[in-house]
Structure formats: structure tokens, C-alpha cells
Write a protein that holds these residues in place. Structure first.
Motif, short mmCIF file in Angstrom:
data_model
loop_
_atom_site.label_atom_id
_atom_site.label_comp_id
_atom_site.label_asym_id
_atom_site.label_seq_id
_atom_site.Cartn_x
_atom_site.Cartn_y
_atom_site.Cartn_z
N ALA A 35 -13.89 -3.61 9.90
CA ALA A 35 -13.39 -2.54 10.81
C ALA A 35 -14.40 -1.27 10.51
O ALA A 35 -14.35 -0.33 11.32
CB ALA A 35 -12.08 -2.19 10.44
N ASP A 36 -15.58 -1.52 9.54
CA ASP A 36 -16.47 -0.14 9.71
C ASP A 36 -17.25 -0.22 10.96
O ASP A 36 -17.34 -1.52 11.44
CB ASP A 36 -17.59 -0.31 8.35
N THR A 37 -17.76 0.84 11.35
CA THR A 37 -18.86 1.06 12.40
C THR A 37 -19.98 1.25 11.98
O THR A 37 -20.40 2.22 11.86
CB THR A 37 -18.18 1.98 13.41
N PRO A 38 -20.86 0.21 12.05
CA PRO A 38 -22.24 0.46 11.69
C PRO A 38 -23.10 1.33 12.48
O PRO A 38 -22.95 1.22 13.64
CB PRO A 38 -22.97 -0.86 11.52
N PRO A 68 -32.56 -12.68 0.36
CA PRO A 68 -33.73 -11.54 0.80
C PRO A 68 -34.34 -11.97 2.22
O PRO A 68 -34.87 -13.17 2.15
CB PRO A 68 -34.81 -11.76 -0.54
N GLY A 69 -34.49 -10.89 3.00
CA GLY A 69 -34.99 -10.94 4.08
C GLY A 69 -34.07 -11.05 5.19
O GLY A 69 -34.05 -11.01 6.33
N ASP A 70 -32.66 -11.42 4.86
CA ASP A 70 -31.60 -11.37 5.72
C ASP A 70 -31.14 -10.10 6.37
O ASP A 70 -31.15 -9.30 5.31
CB ASP A 70 -30.48 -12.39 5.13
N HIS A 71 -30.59 -9.84 7.39
CA HIS A 71 -30.11 -8.65 7.78
C HIS A 71 -28.51 -8.86 7.77
O HIS A 71 -28.04 -9.95 8.11
CB HIS A 71 -30.80 -8.22 9.09
N CYS A 72 -27.91 -7.60 7.94
CA CYS A 72 -26.58 -7.73 8.12
C CYS A 72 -26.10 -6.25 8.80
O CYS A 72 -26.28 -5.14 8.07
CB CYS A 72 -25.82 -7.97 7.06
N ASN A 79 -20.24 -1.95 17.55
CA ASN A 79 -18.82 -2.22 17.58
C ASN A 79 -18.47 -2.38 16.02
O ASN A 79 -19.43 -2.26 15.16
CB ASN A 79 -18.73 -3.65 18.27
N GLU A 80 -17.29 -2.42 15.70
CA GLU A 80 -16.69 -2.69 14.44
C GLU A 80 -17.19 -3.98 13.78
O GLU A 80 -17.12 -5.13 14.27
CB GLU A 80 -15.04 -2.50 14.27
#
Length: 224
Positions: A35-38, A68-72, A79-80
Motif C-alpha cells: 500500500a506504499d505509493t513509490p 544484486p542488480g534487481d529493481h523493486c 500505483n500502490e
């Protein structure tokens, strides 16, 4: 990212700049919560993290590992978040703002292509994990997971010989594969007794790569 598409020297310099000055994250620390909005994306530059979902009763399902190297999480923007991400080992994480991400992908097509392919690989991994949960035995699930992690770790230069650091507890493995702690313990013992791997002091050593791949029915094509 270079394993997914050809990057020029300029591309690599830009990516190095984006991932500079990462913050250090302790194990057990949430990088972001459901539910965080990045307002940007996080890049894991060192360590080991996972995405997870929680039921109301507190039961956890791990849905992906971040190396390492991965995104999130590129797909969440704007969006949430539909899940949470936690560090499972001491980690380093860099943040890229939404504005910077848009600008870089516009100015550097190869980087944009690398992000696109990374998202495709992420989806392919999820499909394999669904196959694990629905159609593979406990032995096959664990063998497949270890094969996948070996390939992913090797891609980012973290395999030495046939060994790599695996900072996972048996509870983590159970939450990944939908198995109880007791079932995970029995499965680990079964595969050890077959001479397929050793797991000691958070280090996994693959003793019989061909045998482990055969048991899992593992084809690494979905990771490219």
C-alpha cells in the motif's frame, strides 16, 4: 542488466551513477510495504531481499527473491505496492526517482530495453514459481529453486566454484515453496542424501549440477 541486453560504456557509466551512494539495510528491514505509493524505484546493489505477501493471520508467502542488480518495483509506478519487500541479509539499496528514471529511459534506449527485459524475466520467474507450487513435488520444488538461484547468482558474479551464499532459513524456504518447516527439513535431508548439494553456514554448494537439474526438470531459458 548487461546479461539481458548489450550496454555501451556510456550506458554502464549512467547506471553506475544511478546506483551510487546506496544506503545500508539491516536484515529484517522492510524496503517498502504493501500500500506504499513509490516515488521511484529501488535497486539492490548488494545483499539479498525478497518480495512477500501477508495473510491477515500473519502467514507469509514469498513471491520472488531480489539479488544484486534487481529493481523493486518498476511495475508499481505510480500505483500502490501490492506486496512488501524485506532484506533477508545485510544489503545495500540505491533509489532512483521517477523523474530520473523517465529521463534515463528516454535518453538511453538500451537501458530502457534492459529494464523492459528485466520485467519480462520477473514475470517468467513468477510463472515457474506457480508451476513449483502446483505441479512439482517438494523435492522438485527445492531442486528447481536452487538451480534458479545458482544461475541468477552466477550471472552477477556471486558464484565461486559451485558455491554461493544463501542467507535463507528453513522458514524462508517454507514460505517460498508453501511447505511447513518440518517438510522443508525432510526435503533438504533427502536431497543431501542423494549427493546433490551441501548447505552449511549459509553457503550452498552444488555437488551434482546435472543431477539437480534433471530432478527439477530445470531449463534456464526463462532467465534470459
Amino acid at each position: 542488466m548487461q546479461a539481458l541486453t548489450a550496454l555501451s560504456e556510456d550506458d554502464r557509466v549512467v547506471l553506475a551513477g544511478l546506483s551510487g551512494s546506496p544506503r545500508v539495510i539491516d536484515p529484517g528491514t522492510d524496503l517498502c510495504r504493501e500500500a506504499d505509493t513509490p516515488d521511484g524505484i529501488l535497486i539492490v546493489t548488494a545483499g539479498f531481499a525478497c518480495r512477500y505477501k501477508l495473510r491477515q493471520n500473519g502467514a507469509r508467502q514469498i513471491t520472488d527473491y531480489l539479488l544484486p542488480g534487481d529493481h523493486c518495483d518498476l511495475r508499481a509506478l505510480p500505483n500502490e505496492m501490492r506486496g512488501s519487500i524485506v532484506a533477508l541479509a545485510p544489503s545495500k539499496v540505491a533509489k532512483i526517482s521517477s523523474e530520473t528514471l523517465v529521463s534515463v529511459q528516454s535518453d538511453y534506449p538500451a537501458i530502457a530495453e534492459a529494464f523492459r527485459r528485466a520485467a519480462l524475466v520477473e514475470g517468467a520467474i513468477l510463472r515457474e514459481w506457480l508451476m513449483n507450487m502446483g505441479r512439482r513435488s517438494a523435492d522438485e520444488r527445492l531442486a528447481h529453486l536452487f538451480c534458479e538461484l545458482f544461475v541468477r547468482m552466477h550471472t552477477v558474479g556471486l558464484v565461486h566454484g559451485n558455491s554461493f551464499r544463501l542467507p535463507l532459513t528453513q522458514f524462508d524456504l517454507g514460505d517460498t515453496m508453501g511447505l511447513s518447516y518440518v517438510h522443508v527439513n525432510r526435503t533438504l535431508q533427502s536431497l543431501r542424501q542423494q549427493g546433490l548439494f551441501t548447505l552449511s553456514s549459509k553457503t550452498l554448494t552444488i555437488l551434482n549440477p546435472e543431477g539437480l537439474q534433471k530432478l527439477a526438470g530445470f531449463d534456464p531459458g526463462y532467465l534470459r
